[in-house]
Design a protein around this motif. Structure first.
Motif, mmCIF file in Angstrom:
data_model
loop_
_atom_site.group_PDB
_atom_site.id
_atom_site.type_symbol
_atom_site.label_atom_id
_atom_site.label_comp_id
_atom_site.label_asym_id
_atom_site.label_seq_id
_atom_site.Cartn_x
_atom_site.Cartn_y
_atom_site.Cartn_z
ATOM 1 N N ALA A 218 0.835 -1.209 0.000
ATOM 2 C CA ALA A 218 0.000 0.000 0.000
ATOM 3 C C ALA A 218 0.868 1.256 0.000
ATOM 4 O O ALA A 218 0.533 2.253 -0.650
ATOM 5 C CB ALA A 218 -0.932 0.000 1.213
ATOM 6 N N GLU A 219 1.997 1.210 0.701
ATOM 7 C CA GLU A 219 2.921 2.347 0.704
ATOM 8 C C GLU A 219 3.477 2.606 -0.697
ATOM 9 O O GLU A 219 3.778 3.738 -1.058
ATOM 10 C CB GLU A 219 4.080 2.101 1.679
ATOM 11 N N LYS A 256 -10.065 -0.393 -1.447
ATOM 12 C CA LYS A 256 -11.133 -0.183 -2.419
ATOM 13 C C LYS A 256 -11.327 1.311 -2.696
ATOM 14 O O LYS A 256 -11.516 1.725 -3.846
ATOM 15 C CB LYS A 256 -12.447 -0.785 -1.908
ATOM 16 N N VAL A 257 -11.264 2.121 -1.632
ATOM 17 C CA VAL A 257 -11.419 3.569 -1.800
ATOM 18 C C VAL A 257 -10.245 4.143 -2.586
ATOM 19 O O VAL A 257 -10.433 4.935 -3.520
ATOM 20 C CB VAL A 257 -11.532 4.259 -0.417
ATOM 21 N N MET A 258 -9.025 3.716 -2.253
ATOM 22 C CA MET A 258 -7.836 4.248 -2.918
ATOM 23 C C MET A 258 -7.753 3.787 -4.380
ATOM 24 O O MET A 258 -7.086 4.429 -5.192
ATOM 25 C CB MET A 258 -6.569 3.827 -2.169
ATOM 26 N N THR A 317 -1.390 4.031 9.396
ATOM 27 C CA THR A 317 -1.536 3.615 7.995
ATOM 28 C C THR A 317 -2.763 4.262 7.366
ATOM 29 O O THR A 317 -2.686 4.875 6.292
ATOM 30 C CB THR A 317 -1.642 2.082 7.902
ATOM 31 N N ILE A 318 -3.895 4.151 8.041
ATOM 32 C CA ILE A 318 -5.131 4.758 7.523
ATOM 33 C C ILE A 318 -4.995 6.267 7.472
ATOM 34 O O ILE A 318 -5.400 6.922 6.501
ATOM 35 C CB ILE A 318 -6.336 4.332 8.390
ATOM 36 N N ARG A 319 -4.385 6.843 8.499
ATOM 37 C CA ARG A 319 -4.233 8.309 8.565
ATOM 38 C C ARG A 319 -3.418 8.839 7.391
ATOM 39 O O ARG A 319 -3.797 9.829 6.748
ATOM 40 C CB ARG A 319 -3.576 8.697 9.896
ATOM 41 N N SER A 320 -2.304 8.186 7.072
ATOM 42 C CA SER A 320 -1.439 8.679 6.002
ATOM 43 C C SER A 320 -2.107 8.553 4.635
ATOM 44 O O SER A 320 -2.019 9.456 3.802
ATOM 45 C CB SER A 320 -0.100 7.922 6.011
ATOM 46 N N ALA A 324 -3.434 11.537 1.862
ATOM 47 C CA ALA A 324 -3.164 11.574 0.417
ATOM 48 C C ALA A 324 -4.462 11.652 -0.376
ATOM 49 O O ALA A 324 -4.551 12.369 -1.382
ATOM 50 C CB ALA A 324 -2.374 10.319 0.014
ATOM 51 N N LEU A 325 -5.499 10.934 0.104
ATOM 52 C CA LEU A 325 -6.801 10.959 -0.569
ATOM 53 C C LEU A 325 -7.432 12.351 -0.476
ATOM 54 O O LEU A 325 -8.013 12.851 -1.447
ATOM 55 C CB LEU A 325 -7.724 9.918 0.060
ATOM 56 N N TYR A 326 -7.296 12.975 0.684
ATOM 57 C CA TYR A 326 -7.829 14.331 0.871
ATOM 58 C C TYR A 326 -7.144 15.309 -0.089
ATOM 59 O O TYR A 326 -7.793 16.160 -0.715
ATOM 60 C CB TYR A 326 -7.605 14.770 2.319
#
Length: 427
Positions: A218-219, A256-258, A317-320, A324-326
């Motif tokens: 994911a990274e 799925k969101v990313m 992990t979710i926060r980072s 990026a998504l924001y």
């Protein structure tokens, strides 16, 4: 029946009532059997230690539990080493139910590691050091964790203990990922998998390896591969009713969101394994993120981050990835607003996206530098000037290519002339 057995029965009869009396009874048992060699009394003493530890755990008393761990060493100095190690590990696991007890745990672990060294209980020392590394990782003490890992790995390689070696390499990978060194994190994970391949790997440890593999993919923005690892982890942990399966499910939803597939979130939550988690607040937080992403609604996304702050910000992990998504959502919203204009006020753009002028100005500057669109910021007028993308003129490139070819022809002709001169004019 021994007196200690009667006291234990009395404490059990009290149930959850009168915890102070139960504490006094357990301490009385430990005091009465300090110098005993009677097997029954030793067994009662061990039970009293565990029960006293459970009592302090339920009362969230970290300091009291720390004293029980220290007390257990003096009582069990004559007991088999394996049994002592198991009891100490069992008592230390009670700290997991006490919030904000990490500093006390670290102090207790350091104390017990020194005791294990003096008593030459090598395997217990290594087990405690592994737990200490895990706590240092949790509290972001990366430098002492790496120093301890290096020392411990040297010992483990010499003893060839593959099980603990796998655990320590996995912790090393997580520490390197914590400090942002992904290359070393991957290398450590490879070492962990290599060690795990030569032994029977327990399901919990295999799940931890898969989870770390997913995090590292994911990274690298390889969310498809990451999803497959998270799914393996989720299946593994769900089959054992492990509560940490929820974390793997959240990572699956994040992938799925990313991957720009927020519509798949609801279908994923309808599978049999995920149904029992579907109504939990942690899962609802990811569902809200998917909805905001699907509608490209920046305001809804920000509201979700505020409403589910604990669920979305506690996991790094979710926060980072959500950060990026924001940033991507903000860029898409800004681009949608400025595209129809050749000149647009920065203040207007800021109002439309619901952000501060300074933040929007910084974002526009970054987008221009990244060549998302062509334009300049006129800070004197407070405007953004947007240009059409300039057509690429290949004339100069073609001219340079032609000159290079001509140069090659001239060089070739010059070489032939020199050759003929040498043939017909030997002098």
């Amino acid at each position: 029946m021994s007196p200690t057995t009667d006291l234990l029965a009395e404490a059990e009869a009290l149930g959850t009532e009168n915890p102070q009396r139960r504490e006094d009874i357990y301490k009385q048992i430990l005091e009465a059997s300090k110098s005993t060699v009677n097997p029954d009394e030793l067994r009662d003493q061990e039970t009293a230690l565990v029960k006293l530890g459970e009592l302090y755990r339920d009362q969230k008393d970290a300091q009291g539990l720390a004293e029980v761990v220290t007390l257990s060493r003096s009582f069990l100095s004559s007991t088999a080493k394996a049994k002592t190690a198991k009891l100490i590990r069992n008592l230390l696991s009670f700290f997991n139910g006490i919030p904000n007890s990490q500093p006390t745990q670290i102090t207790v672990l350091n104390d017990n590691i020194e005791w294990a060294k003096r008593e030459k209980r090598i395997f217990l020392k290594q087990s405690l050091e592994t737990r200490l590394i895990s706590l240092q990782l949790e509290t972001q003490q990366y430098k002492p964790a790496l120093a301890l890992i290096e020392t411990l790995l040297t010992e483990l390689r010499r003893l060839d203990d593959k099980m603990i070696l796998t655990e320590v390499h996995l912790l090393e990978s997580r520490v390197y990922r914590g400090i942002g060194n992904l290359a070393k994190a991957k290398s450590s994970l490879t070492s962990a998998r290599t060690a795990a391949n030569s032994i029977y790997c327990p399901p919990q440890l295999q799940a931890a390896l898969d989870l770390q593999s997913g995090v590292l993919h994911a990274e690298d923005k390889d969310y498809t591969t990451a999803y497959s690892y998270f799914f393996e982890t989720f299946e593994n942990l769900s089959s054992q009713d492990d509560p940490s399966a929820l974390g793997a499910l959240k990572y699956m939803l994040l992938c799925k969101v990313m991957l720009n597939l927020p519509e798949d979130v609801n279908s994923l939550l309808s599978i049999k394994l995920a149904l029992k988690y579907a109504q939990l607040r942690d899962v609802e937080s990811m569902r809200a993120v998917a909805r905001a992403h699907q509608t490209r609604d920046l305001a809804a996304f920000e509201q979700t981050l505020r409403d589910y702050r604990e669920e979305l910000s506690s996991d790094p992990t979710i926060r980072s990835h959500l950060a990026a998504l924001y940033d991507t959502l903000l860029e898409q919203n800004v681009l949608r607003i400025v595209e129809p204009y050749s000149v647009v006020e920065i203040e207007y753009v800021a109002q439309q996206v619901g952000q501060g002028r300074q933040d929007v100005e910084a974002k526009l500057s970054q987008m221009i530098l990244d060549k998302v669109f062509h334009g300049v910021l006129d800070q004197g007028r407070g405007c953004l000037l947007v240009f059409d993308e300039a057509e690429t003129d290949d004339t100069y490139g073609a001219a340079i290519d032609t000159l290079e070819e001509v140069s090659k022809v001239v060089d070739s002709l010059y070489a032939k002339v020199r050759m003929y001169q040498t043939m017909f004019d030997p002098s």
